[in-house]
Design a protein around this motif. Structure first.
Motif, PDB file in Angstrom:
ATOM      1  N   SER A 109       0.822  -1.223   0.000  1.00 25.55           N
ATOM      2  CA  SER A 109       0.000   0.000   0.000  1.00 25.55           C
ATOM      3  C   SER A 109       0.849   1.264   0.000  1.00 25.55           C
ATOM      4  O   SER A 109       0.299   2.365  -0.065  1.00 25.55           O
ATOM      5  N   ALA A 110       2.167   1.122   0.069  1.00 18.91           N
ATOM      6  CA  ALA A 110       3.024   2.305   0.039  1.00 18.91           C
ATOM      7  C   ALA A 110       3.133   2.837  -1.401  1.00 18.91           C
ATOM      8  O   ALA A 110       2.981   2.097  -2.372  1.00 18.91           O
ATOM      9  N   ILE A 111       3.383   4.163  -1.546  1.00 15.64           N
ATOM     10  CA  ILE A 111       3.546   4.760  -2.877  1.00 15.64           C
ATOM     11  C   ILE A 111       4.938   4.435  -3.395  1.00 15.64           C
ATOM     12  O   ILE A 111       5.844   4.073  -2.633  1.00 15.64           O
ATOM     13  N   ARG A 112       5.117   4.579  -4.719  1.00 16.47           N
ATOM     14  CA  ARG A 112       6.365   4.194  -5.342  1.00 16.47           C
ATOM     15  C   ARG A 112       7.493   5.158  -4.984  1.00 16.47           C
ATOM     16  O   ARG A 112       8.666   4.780  -4.975  1.00 16.47           O
ATOM     17  N   GLU A 113       7.146   6.426  -4.706  1.00 16.38           N
ATOM     18  CA  GLU A 113       8.207   7.379  -4.393  1.00 16.38           C
ATOM     19  C   GLU A 113       8.895   7.082  -3.058  1.00 16.38           C
ATOM     20  O   GLU A 113      10.019   7.530  -2.809  1.00 16.38           O
ATOM     21  N   ALA A 114       8.205   6.301  -2.211  1.00 18.71           N
ATOM     22  CA  ALA A 114       8.797   5.995  -0.909  1.00 18.71           C
ATOM     23  C   ALA A 114      10.010   5.083  -1.048  1.00 18.71           C
ATOM     24  O   ALA A 114      10.956   5.135  -0.254  1.00 18.71           O
ATOM     25  N   THR A 115      10.011   4.221  -2.060  1.00 18.86           N
ATOM     26  CA  THR A 115      11.152   3.331  -2.257  1.00 18.86           C
ATOM     27  C   THR A 115      12.402   4.094  -2.667  1.00 18.86           C
ATOM     28  O   THR A 115      13.526   3.665  -2.396  1.00 18.86           O
ATOM     29  N   ASP A 116      12.187   5.245  -3.386  1.00 24.32           N
ATOM     30  CA  ASP A 116      13.350   6.023  -3.798  1.00 24.32           C
ATOM     31  C   ASP A 116      14.010   6.712  -2.607  1.00 24.32           C
ATOM     32  O   ASP A 116      15.195   7.069  -2.660  1.00 24.32           O
ATOM     33  N   ARG A 117      13.266   6.916  -1.538  1.00 24.25           N
ATOM     34  CA  ARG A 117      13.814   7.599  -0.370  1.00 24.25           C
ATOM     35  C   ARG A 117      14.475   6.620   0.626  1.00 24.25           C
ATOM     36  O   ARG A 117      15.005   7.054   1.646  1.00 24.25           O
ATOM     37  N   THR A 118      14.359   5.360   0.327  1.00 29.48           N
ATOM     38  CA  THR A 118      14.960   4.370   1.244  1.00 29.48           C
ATOM     39  C   THR A 118      16.481   4.409   1.104  1.00 29.48           C
ATOM     40  O   THR A 118      17.013   4.318  -0.015  1.00 29.48           O
TER      41      THR A 118
END
Length: 314
Positions: free
Chosen positions: A43-52
């Motif tokens: 359910s997380a947005i895709r932009e959150a993975t870029d901030r990991t």
């Protein structure tokens, strides 16, 4: 399907139905059955993975591949370079402001006129003071646009205006080629006019009064026999009154006569030929002898005064 016989007290067909309700997927209720791993949609947005955060090398690789995708963009507030600077590394430039001190009182009188109390002379246009030169001034012309086209510039410019001043079709009045010419380079042809003198002012007016008017007299014909002896009668030709048969009887030559053979001969059953017996009418034919009954009285020598039978009374 997993068979559950320990918790279910059903037998036969009911036991089979109870066993069939347990799925082998997902969390298992029975502790003796291991739960298989399951996967679901995050359910997380895709932009959150870029901030990991993974490692510094990964961050540098992402910056090079995405071209500064982690920058703030056009949503950040740029500090003003005028006025006091928030950062200590930037020097604050000098600023100017309006003073807060009180102005001198307007009640004090002086010989200097105040604003709007004197009339300043215009620096544009004619100057009244001789020490100041008049600056050139420009005004909007009042002439029409057509007047600018009449200004002569060169011969080539004049060619572009050919025909503009010419009148359109049937919009001009051409002078006639006959009669008096208005242009001096055109020669006027000789012309004639009707006289203005009054008619019938001569001595023959009295003679004309005694003459018959038009259609009141009979003009003799110039053809045929002339009544006046001073005029010669022209020969006239009339249609002949003789018949055509009389023309054929005129003798011209022997050869012409041959063409008329048979025309005067009687047709079949119309001729009355003379008899070959008796007296002949033509002298060339000899009359044959003939006999006839005599017309003298018979026994004229034997006639007596004796009555015949039955002529007397016995």
């Amino acid at each position: 399907m997993v068979v559950d016989t320990m918790r279910s007290g059903a037998t036969g067909k009911d036991k089979w139905q109870a066993k069939s309700l347990r799925s082998t997927f997902g969390n298992q209720c029975m502790s003796q059955l291991p739960t298989s791993p399951s996967c679901g949609f995050g359910s997380a947005i895709r932009e959150a993975t870029d901030r990991t955060y993974v490692s510094p090398d990964v961050d540098r690789a992402n910056c090079r591949s995405r071209g500064g995708n982690n920058s703030q963009g056009a949503i950040y507030k740029v500090q003003n370079s005028l006025g006091p600077q928030s950062l200590s590394t930037l020097p604050s430039s000098p600023v100017s402001g309006f003073g807060t001190a009180k102005r001198p009182s307007m009640a004090t009188k002086s010989g200097v006129p105040g604003p709007g109390a004197y009339k300043l002379k215009n620096t544009v246009g004619d100057q009244f003071e001789s020490t100041k030169s008049n600056t050139p001034k420009l005004k909007f012309g009042t002439a029409l646009r057509e007047a600018s086209e009449k200004i002569f510039i060169s011969t080539d410019h004049e060619k572009s205006g050919y025909g503009k001043e010419s009148p359109g079709p049937s919009a001009y009045n051409l002078s006639g080629g006959m009669g008096r010419q208005v242009l001096s380079d055109h020669e006027s042809l000789p012309s004639w006019q009707m006289g203005t003198d009054k008619r019938f002012q001569y001595d023959f007016i009295k003679r004309t009064q005694g003459m018959p008017g038009p259609g009141q007299y009979k003009i003799g014909s110039s053809s045929g026999k002339q009544v006046f002896s001073t005029k010669k009668s022209a020969p006239t030709i009339n249609f002949g009154s003789s018949t055509r048969d009389s023309v054929k009887k005129m003798f011209i030559s022997v050869d012409h006569e041959k063409s008329n053979y048979g025309e005067c001969s009687p047709g079949p059953t119309t001729a009355n030929p003379s008899k070959g017996m008796g007296a002949q009418q033509l002298s060339t034919n000899e009359s044959a002898p003939r006999w006839g009954f005599g017309s003298g009285k018979r026994l004229s020598g034997y006639a007596t005064d004796t009555p015949g039978p039955g002529e007397y009374y016995a």
